[in-house]
Each structure stands twice: as C-alpha cells, then as structure tokens.
Design an enzyme around this catalytic site. Structure first.
Site: not given
Length: 309
Positions: A134, A178, A105-107, A138
């Site tokens: 989260y 989302h 994920s880009s988070c 990741k």
C-alpha cells in the site's frame, strides 16, 4: 457557476465525510461509483474526464484496510492502488485538469524514521513490512504529482498525507477495519456477551495518531480555498499521539465496559510510533477541532445506529 469537483472514493469513509460537510453544498461534486468509473481502466478514466471536464479532482479512492488485510492481500494493495493513482493522475495531466488533491497516507514514511515524521522523509528508509505494498503505491502517486508540478508549474497536483483516520462511515469488520472501529466493535460485543477481559495485540505501548474523519473533511474545504498556498506535500494530523492501551481505555469508557485487558505478545503491532509532524500544517493555518473522546462518541453512535438499522 459552482466549481466542478470529481471526488473518487465518494462511497468510502473519507469521501462520505467530505460530502456530509456543510461546505460541500458550495460545489458541484461528481461522485461516480466504481461501476460508473473504474479507476483500474485507464481508457474509461480518460473518457470520463473528457466528458465531465472537472475543474479539480480529489483522489480519495483506494483499497484500504488494517494490518491483517494488508498482510493477507499485498498483491492487491500494491497493484490496485498503484493502477488507480497512476491512471487518474496521468490522465488528468494529459487532459489539462488544473488542480488535483491526492489523498495519501502516513504509511509512506520509513519504519525507523525519527518521529514526528516530516514530509521530507519520504523514501528516506525501509518501509514497514506489514503495509509495504500500500505504501509503495501511495509513494508512486505522490511522486508523480511532484513531477507534474515541477514540469508544469501552471498545474497544481498536491498531496495530503493524513495520519490514521476513524469516524462515521468507517468499516467495523474485524478482518478489514482499522484499529479504532475494530476496537469499538470488539468492546461493544464483549460488553453484550458479558466478557470480563479483552485481548490487545502486542503489549499496548505502540503509539498511534488517529484523527476524526470529519476533521479531515474540514481540512479539505479549508485547503481548496487556499490550494495555491498549500505545500506540495502536507501532513494533516493532530500533532500528538496516544498508546494503543489508551485508545482501548477511552473506547471502553464510551462503551461502558468495566472489564480488564490482556496482551497477546505473539501478535504483530506494526511500527512502535507513527506521529506526523504538524509544523507545516499549522503554518498553513489549520488544526483539528474534535477531541478523541468526542470522536469516539460520534463513531460509537454511528456504529450503534448502523447495527440497529
């Protein structure tokens, strides 16, 4: 004989879009439910891999949700996603599974990183607090894949870093979804109830990059045929973004809502911008094909069909 692929999270949005893709018929997909394969149980994971011997694993399972869900359940978002990733990846490594595509994920990127976000920026700064748990999980899986490939170059354990996603099979629950599916539901209900105004969290200027999930599925099959050429970590996104207000306007147009918008400045908006760098993706030879308007239309149709079932 078709390549045998274990797809975790096959009942989630990403997994279902992968299985709906026309090229899925060219492979033998193993799609265990969480009851058949509990990724939180390492012993069960090892037994499953020993029994079924997949040629490749696509790890798309995880506990996912929007800002509200992440802020409410940080323990579960960190611990469950961490355990799932480490159990699966370490077991695959121990048992000699040759290829693994880790969906991240880009988070993972630092909250204050300069946009667009390059793959090299992982762990280069403080994370966004609203989804830190989260993100940490990741990052751990992504780093483990890097270490494995470094220790044993005959194994290809690589990470795909999608931008924000939306599409068919999305969650439309306001507490767990989302932004785009949540807004589709909110605006649809506002129209049905005859409301004249819709509330937007924050000032609407924060920018986000949302890609249609069917496009990510298309990338997955593109990458599987060129997995050796794929970079270790690869952003998959559009290469451009929109403001929150622009997303609301496109969705309102699709729904046919003619009212206005108000802004609740007391609510969190997360990072001001989150745009992934797509240079390596374009060099790899892939780009998305679904426009925002097309994607919203398809997602709205899915939502309406589901509501009318």
């Amino acid at each position: 004989m078709n390549q045998r692929i274990l797809l975790t999270g096959s009942n989630g949005m990403v997994g279902k879009n992968i299985l709906e893709h026309p090229k899925s018929k060219e492979y033998e997909f193993l799609t265990p439910s969480s009851q058949e394969l509990n990724l939180l149980d390492q012993k069960q994971v090892r037994q499953y891999l020993l029994l079924h011997k997949p040629d490749m694993i696509i790890h798309a399972a995880g506990r996912v949700g929007g800002i509200q869900a992440n802020m409410k359940n940080p323990v579960a978002f960190l611990s469950e996603n961490m355990q799932m990733g480490l159990n699966l990846i370490s077991s695959a490594y121990d048992l000699g599974v040759k290829s693994l595509m880790n969906m991240s994920s880009s988070c993972m990127y630092p909250r204050d990183a300069v946009n667009p976000l390059k793959e090299e920026m992982i762990l280069q700064g403080e994370l966004e607090p609203t989804n830190e748990g989260y993100a940490l999980a990741k990052i751990a899986s992504t780093r483990l894949c890097e270490y494995i490939t470094r220790e044993n170059p005959t194994l290809q354990y690589k990470t795909v870093i999608p931008c924000n996603l939306y599409g068919r099979h999305d969650k439309f629950d306001p507490l767990h979804s989302h932004m785009i599916p949540s807004v589709i539901r909110k605006i649809s209900e506002a129209k049905s109830n005859g409301y004249n105004n819709i509330e937007i969290w924050g000032d609407g200027t924060a920018r986000r990059e949302f890609m249609y999930a069917g496009d990510l599925a298309d990338f997955v099959f593109f990458a599987m045929n060129r997995f050796g050429e794929m970079p270790q970590n690869l952003n998959v996104g559009l290469g451009f973004d929109y403001s929150i207000s622009e997303y609301y306007k496109v969705i309102a147009s699709s729904v046919g809502f003619g009212g206005g918008f108000t802004y609740d400045l007391s609510k969190p908006t997360g990072m001001k911008q989150k745009l992934v760098d797509s240079k390596k993706l374009h060099t790899f030879g892939w780009q998305h094909t679904t426009s925002l308007e097309q994607g919203v239309e398809k997602t709205l149709q899915f939502f309406m069909d589901k509501k009318n079932d």
